[in-house]
Design an enzyme around this catalytic site. Structure first.
Site, mmCIF file in Angstrom:
data_model
loop_
_atom_site.group_PDB
_atom_site.id
_atom_site.type_symbol
_atom_site.label_atom_id
_atom_site.label_comp_id
_atom_site.label_asym_id
_atom_site.label_seq_id
_atom_site.Cartn_x
_atom_site.Cartn_y
_atom_site.Cartn_z
ATOM 1 N N ARG A 65 0.779 -1.280 -0.014
ATOM 2 C CA ARG A 65 -0.157 0.009 -0.128
ATOM 3 C C ARG A 65 0.815 1.331 0.020
ATOM 4 O O ARG A 65 1.888 1.338 0.972
ATOM 5 C CB ARG A 65 -0.993 -0.036 1.352
ATOM 6 C CG ARG A 65 -1.982 -1.047 1.050
ATOM 7 C CD ARG A 65 -3.057 -0.678 0.157
ATOM 8 N NE ARG A 65 -4.307 -1.580 -0.113
ATOM 9 C CZ ARG A 65 -3.935 -2.474 -1.026
ATOM 10 N NH1 ARG A 65 -2.962 -2.792 -1.758
ATOM 11 N NH2 ARG A 65 -5.016 -3.399 -1.163
ATOM 12 N N ASP A 96 5.410 -0.734 -6.780
ATOM 13 C CA ASP A 96 4.243 -0.951 -7.558
ATOM 14 C C ASP A 96 3.006 -0.152 -6.902
ATOM 15 O O ASP A 96 1.942 0.053 -7.780
ATOM 16 C CB ASP A 96 3.734 -2.318 -7.189
ATOM 17 C CG ASP A 96 2.615 -2.972 -8.316
ATOM 18 O OD1 ASP A 96 2.848 -2.645 -9.398
ATOM 19 O OD2 ASP A 96 1.640 -3.487 -8.045
ATOM 20 N N GLU A 123 -2.140 7.665 -5.523
ATOM 21 C CA GLU A 123 -2.409 7.053 -6.831
ATOM 22 C C GLU A 123 -3.611 6.923 -7.239
ATOM 23 O O GLU A 123 -4.249 6.818 -8.380
ATOM 24 C CB GLU A 123 -1.773 5.521 -6.975
ATOM 25 C CG GLU A 123 -2.662 4.461 -5.977
ATOM 26 C CD GLU A 123 -2.082 3.231 -5.962
ATOM 27 O OE1 GLU A 123 -2.809 2.244 -6.243
ATOM 28 O OE2 GLU A 123 -0.746 2.998 -5.657
ATOM 29 N N HIS A 169 0.709 -0.618 -10.125
ATOM 30 C CA HIS A 169 -0.194 -1.287 -9.285
ATOM 31 C C HIS A 169 -0.862 -2.700 -9.970
ATOM 32 O O HIS A 169 -2.020 -3.108 -9.991
ATOM 33 C CB HIS A 169 -1.577 -0.679 -8.790
ATOM 34 C CG HIS A 169 -2.077 -0.940 -7.381
ATOM 35 N ND1 HIS A 169 -2.509 -0.291 -6.558
ATOM 36 C CD2 HIS A 169 -1.999 -2.182 -6.746
ATOM 37 C CE1 HIS A 169 -2.964 -0.873 -5.365
ATOM 38 N NE2 HIS A 169 -2.644 -2.072 -5.572
#
Length: 331
Positions: free
Chosen positions: A234, A258, A263, A295
């Site tokens: 996260r 990632d 985001e 992600h």
């Protein structure tokens, strides 16, 4: 009577076919849109028992709007559920569920980011595109001689450790609830020790109020010079400003990310040609020692099917008043 589920942001190129195949098996009727949920298009879910969403704005106004329309549960198509205002959902008597999926996809993606970061693969590939095949600046580090610290030893963190055990590296672990299987292959240590002794630190824990900005300026100060940080969990676990400052100073040698702290409204959208008002993203993209993926660590055929199935199973369980391991309403 069939349980009725309305999917938001249902992708036609992978999720739709899976839902069409699984829904009849579980006695579910479903509707869908490719749009994200808004106060305006919430009307699409009227008459449905549950809505399914990916990470998006599910703050109090959205939860209340769905409740007004008769929706009784919110089923996230993600492990994380911090985007849902669960307090409001509980007050309204609504249920909230997440999903799980086989841990191999994210675990192996995290290890890929470790290897790429340690061997400067992102930088090498970019220089190769410009036909610069010289060696200077490309020397990397072998993971087998490194100490890797894993924060969070749930299913994914545990799998990371199991797979890394074959590389021969020293393995450290930190978790509030140590696991006996992990103890066979890694050493549980206090967080301060893990930060101080790890060459690579990888995050595998959910975002909570307690661990918000777990990796901040003070944490980075405790780390080894040149440490590599990996985050497939996260974005909120890392203070973006502290991360960028650490990268700029050289304290952090590399990062494989990632997920990002800010985001929402970015990942899973096609923003080609847009001016994106995200200074953290711009700063990180400019750094040759940072690898950014959007992600997608979870994104395998196996994981997507597991997520769609989890949504359908939870919606049916909620409707029948049955327990489900995915119920996060009261967590």
């Amino acid at each position: 009577m069939a349980t009725k589920v309305f999917f938001y942001t249902l992708r036609p190129y992978d999720e739709l076919g899976i839902a069409q195949r699984l829904a009849p098996q579980l006695d579910v009727e479903f509707g869908s849109t490719q749009e994200y949920p808004t106060l305006e298009n919430a009307e699409l879910a009227k008459g449905y028992d549950a809505v399914s969403v990916t990470p998006c704005d599910m703050s109090a106004p959205m939860v209340k709007r769905f409740h007004e329309l008769g929706v009784k549960s919110i089923c996230c198509r993600s492990i994380g559920y911090d985007h849902v205002d669960r307090e409001t959902a509980r007050e309204l008597g609504m249920k909230v569920a997440n999903v799980d999926y086989p841990p191999n996809g994210v675990a192996n993606f995290a290890i890929m980011l470790m290897l790429m970061s340690l061997r400067k693969a992102g930088h090498i590939l970019k220089r190769g595109e410009a036909q610069d095949y010289s060696l200077q600046g490309k020397i990397g580090r072998d993971i087998s001689t490194s100490t890797v610290g894993v924060i969070g030893t749930g299913r994914i963190g545990r799998t990371v450790l199991q797979h890394l055990s074959g590389f021969g590296c020293r393995l450290l672990a930190y978790d509030l609830y140590p696991n006996d299987e992990v103890k066979k292959i890694a050493e549980y240590v206090p967080l301060e020790t893990l930060l101080a002794e790890s060459d690579v630190i990888t995050l595998h824990t959910n975002a909570t109020e307690e661990n918000h900005h777990l990796i901040d300026t003070k944490a980075i100060e405790r780390m080894k010079p040149g440490v590599t940080i990996i985050n497939t969990a996260r974005g909120k676990l890392i203070d973006s400003d502290a991360l960028i400052a650490g990268l700029e100073s050289g304290k952090i040698g590399a990062a494989g990310l990632d997920v990002l702290e800010n985001e929402n409204g970015l990942y899973y959208y096609n923003r080609m040609g847009d001016v994106i008002p995200n200074p953290e993203l711009a700063a990180l993209r400019s750094m040759p020692n940072v690898i950014l993926t959007d992600h997608t660590a979870f994104y395998t055929h196996e994981d997507v099917e597991s997520m769609v199935r989890g949504v359908l199973e939870s919606a049916v369980a909620f409707e029948k008043g049955q327990p489900t391991r995915h119920d996060v309403t009261d967590l």
